[in-house]
Design a protein around this motif. Structure first.
Motif, PDB file in Angstrom:
ATOM      1  N   GLY A 196      -2.410  31.324 -13.463  1.00  0.00           N
ATOM      2  CA  GLY A 196      -1.121  30.697 -13.182  1.00  0.00           C
ATOM      3  C   GLY A 196      -1.269  29.945 -11.886  1.00  0.00           C
ATOM      4  O   GLY A 196      -2.346  29.859 -11.304  1.00  0.00           O
ATOM      5  N   TYR A 219      11.201  27.502   0.113  1.00  0.00           N
ATOM      6  CA  TYR A 219      11.612  28.880   0.341  1.00  0.00           C
ATOM      7  C   TYR A 219      12.391  28.999   1.645  1.00  0.00           C
ATOM      8  O   TYR A 219      12.251  28.186   2.560  1.00  0.00           O
ATOM      9  CB  TYR A 219      10.424  29.844   0.294  1.00  0.00           C
ATOM     10  N   SER A 270       0.032  37.297 -11.705  1.00  0.00           N
ATOM     11  CA  SER A 270      -1.218  36.533 -11.715  1.00  0.00           C
ATOM     12  C   SER A 270      -2.057  36.798 -10.472  1.00  0.00           C
ATOM     13  O   SER A 270      -3.275  36.607 -10.489  1.00  0.00           O
ATOM     14  CB  SER A 270      -0.924  35.035 -11.832  1.00  0.00           C
ATOM     15  N   SER A 315       9.182  34.003  -4.853  1.00  0.00           N
ATOM     16  CA  SER A 315       9.894  35.151  -5.424  1.00  0.00           C
ATOM     17  C   SER A 315      11.057  35.534  -4.519  1.00  0.00           C
ATOM     18  O   SER A 315      11.023  35.275  -3.305  1.00  0.00           O
ATOM     19  CB  SER A 315       8.947  36.358  -5.553  1.00  0.00           C
ATOM     20  N   TYR A 364       7.445  23.634  -3.657  1.00  0.00           N
ATOM     21  CA  TYR A 364       7.886  25.014  -3.581  1.00  0.00           C
ATOM     22  C   TYR A 364       8.702  25.173  -2.302  1.00  0.00           C
ATOM     23  O   TYR A 364       8.160  25.094  -1.196  1.00  0.00           O
ATOM     24  CB  TYR A 364       6.699  25.979  -3.552  1.00  0.00           C
ATOM     25  N   VAL A 370       3.364  31.031  -5.567  1.00  0.00           N
ATOM     26  CA  VAL A 370       4.496  31.617  -6.284  1.00  0.00           C
ATOM     27  C   VAL A 370       5.627  31.870  -5.298  1.00  0.00           C
ATOM     28  O   VAL A 370       5.390  32.382  -4.189  1.00  0.00           O
ATOM     29  CB  VAL A 370       4.107  32.943  -6.974  1.00  0.00           C
ATOM     30  N   SER A 394      13.825  34.354   0.096  1.00  0.00           N
ATOM     31  CA  SER A 394      12.662  34.325  -0.798  1.00  0.00           C
ATOM     32  C   SER A 394      11.376  34.444   0.006  1.00  0.00           C
ATOM     33  O   SER A 394      11.386  34.391   1.239  1.00  0.00           O
ATOM     34  CB  SER A 394      12.653  33.032  -1.623  1.00  0.00           C
ATOM     35  N   ASP A 401       6.151  42.822  -7.878  1.00  0.00           N
ATOM     36  CA  ASP A 401       6.990  41.718  -8.326  1.00  0.00           C
ATOM     37  C   ASP A 401       6.357  41.074  -9.553  1.00  0.00           C
ATOM     38  O   ASP A 401       5.181  40.693  -9.535  1.00  0.00           O
ATOM     39  CB  ASP A 401       7.130  40.689  -7.200  1.00  0.00           C
ATOM     40  N   GLU A 402       7.116  40.944 -10.632  1.00  0.00           N
ATOM     41  CA  GLU A 402       6.574  40.429 -11.888  1.00  0.00           C
ATOM     42  C   GLU A 402       6.017  39.019 -11.747  1.00  0.00           C
ATOM     43  O   GLU A 402       5.050  38.649 -12.420  1.00  0.00           O
ATOM     44  CB  GLU A 402       7.658  40.455 -12.972  1.00  0.00           C
ATOM     45  N   GLN A 403       6.631  38.206 -10.881  1.00  0.00           N
ATOM     46  CA  GLN A 403       6.173  36.833 -10.734  1.00  0.00           C
ATOM     47  C   GLN A 403       4.798  36.753 -10.076  1.00  0.00           C
ATOM     48  O   GLN A 403       4.142  35.714 -10.138  1.00  0.00           O
ATOM     49  CB  GLN A 403       7.193  36.024  -9.909  1.00  0.00           C
ATOM     50  N   ASN A 404       4.387  37.839  -9.431  1.00  0.00           N
ATOM     51  CA  ASN A 404       3.076  37.864  -8.796  1.00  0.00           C
ATOM     52  C   ASN A 404       2.028  38.584  -9.637  1.00  0.00           C
ATOM     53  O   ASN A 404       0.993  39.007  -9.124  1.00  0.00           O
ATOM     54  CB  ASN A 404       3.178  38.510  -7.411  1.00  0.00           C
TER      55      ASN A 404
END
Length: 302
Positions: free
Chosen positions: A129, A72, A181, A135, A70, A133, A76, A176-179
């Protein structure tokens, strides 16, 4: 998001630079907040991430969790939902333009409080998930983070304003949609919450033998379900997770307490020093004594 809508990140760089005159990890007057500075590309660094938000103001970093990486940078942010043994490496840094970042730790009670107060809905799926993450960093989250770090310039305001600003930051992250989970880890009874409890047990009792059947029983899950969800979240099996926690603790003991490798092995739960040495070398690249000597030669003042 349109790149033109993203504000310059210079203010965040200035504040972190103001409070980090030397390389390393710097605690701040806000207990949950710390800054990190590095003036050169680093070797892989092994650590355990707590549930947190990580933002790079300058430079870039890569984090390895299991077999996944990952990366960043200032555009991000990274969120860690649970305690995760990771390998991190600064990829962009120089004395003129050092790597500068912040880490804001939080707990599940804070997340649950925000969910309840904002009446945010939690979808039944995804049930779990990855525990990490990446984002895009948007302006609203950046503004809240900047207000938090700027409180360090007015210490008298921290006690009153910091808790509310941290609450806003958590709210922005959860939007945030990616978070999505991340919400699951705070909800009692969800698979993610049960796995988080298993991680807490593995982290606190890392030196003990903990068969997966026993962990599954405590989590009220089948062994196969536990294994599946655990690997989905952490990128590794429960046994691999425990092994990484053990080896990182052994390395800490060797660095801070000057004990023999065999003693460190026994303290973290290994019955065979030779087995410990092999697994230690597999993770850190060298056997215990040589690794500690290299670390001291490279990082400790002479």
């Amino acid at each position: 998001m349109d790149e033109k809508s993203v504000k310059p990140r210079g203010e965040l760089v200035q504040v972190i630079n103001q409070f980090t005159k030397q390389d390393g990890i710097h605690d701040t007057a806000i207990p949950a907040l710390r800054f990190i500075r590095a003036s050169q590309i680093t070797e892989p660094i092994y650590s355990v991430y707590e549930p947190s938000l990580c933002i790079t103001a300058q430079g870039s970093k890569v984090v390895m969790l299991g077999s996944k990486s990952y990366q960043y940078d200032p555009g991000s942010f990274l969120t860690a939902s649970v305690h995760l043994p990771i390998t991190g490496q600064v990829l962009e840094a120089s004395p003129e333009t050092p790597y500068l970042s912040l880490q804001l730790n939080f707990d599940m009670n804070q997340i649950l409080d925000v969910i309840q107060a904002s009446e945010q809905t939690v979808k039944a799926k995804p049930e779990s998930g990855s525990g990490l993450v990446i984002s895009p960093l948007n302006d609203t989250l950046y503004d809240a983070v900047l207000r938090l770090v700027k409180l360090l310039e007015t210490p008298a305001d921290i006690a009153v304003l910091a808790p509310y600003t941290i609450r806003e930051i958590i709210y922005r992250v959860l939007q945030d949609e990616q978070n999505a989970s991340l919400k699951q880890f705070a909800l009692i009874g969800s698979h993610s919450h049960r796995i988080a409890k298993v991680m807490e047990r593995l982290k606190s009792d890392f030196a003990l033998p903990l068969p997966i059947d026993e962990l599954a029983k405590e989590a009220r899950m089948s062994a196969s379900s536990l294994y599946h969800y655990f690997k989905e979240i952490t990128g590794m099996s429960p046994n691999q997770y425990q092994k990484q926690i053990r080896l990182q603790e052994a390395r800490r003991l060797l660095l801070t307490e000057s004990i023999e490798a065999a003693d460190a092995a026994f303290q973290v739960g290994y019955e065979s020093p030779s087995h410990f040495s092999r697994e230690y070398a597999r993770m850190f690249g060298l056997p215990p004594i040589k690794d500690i000597q290299r670390f001291r030669d490279d990082y400790l003042p002479r």
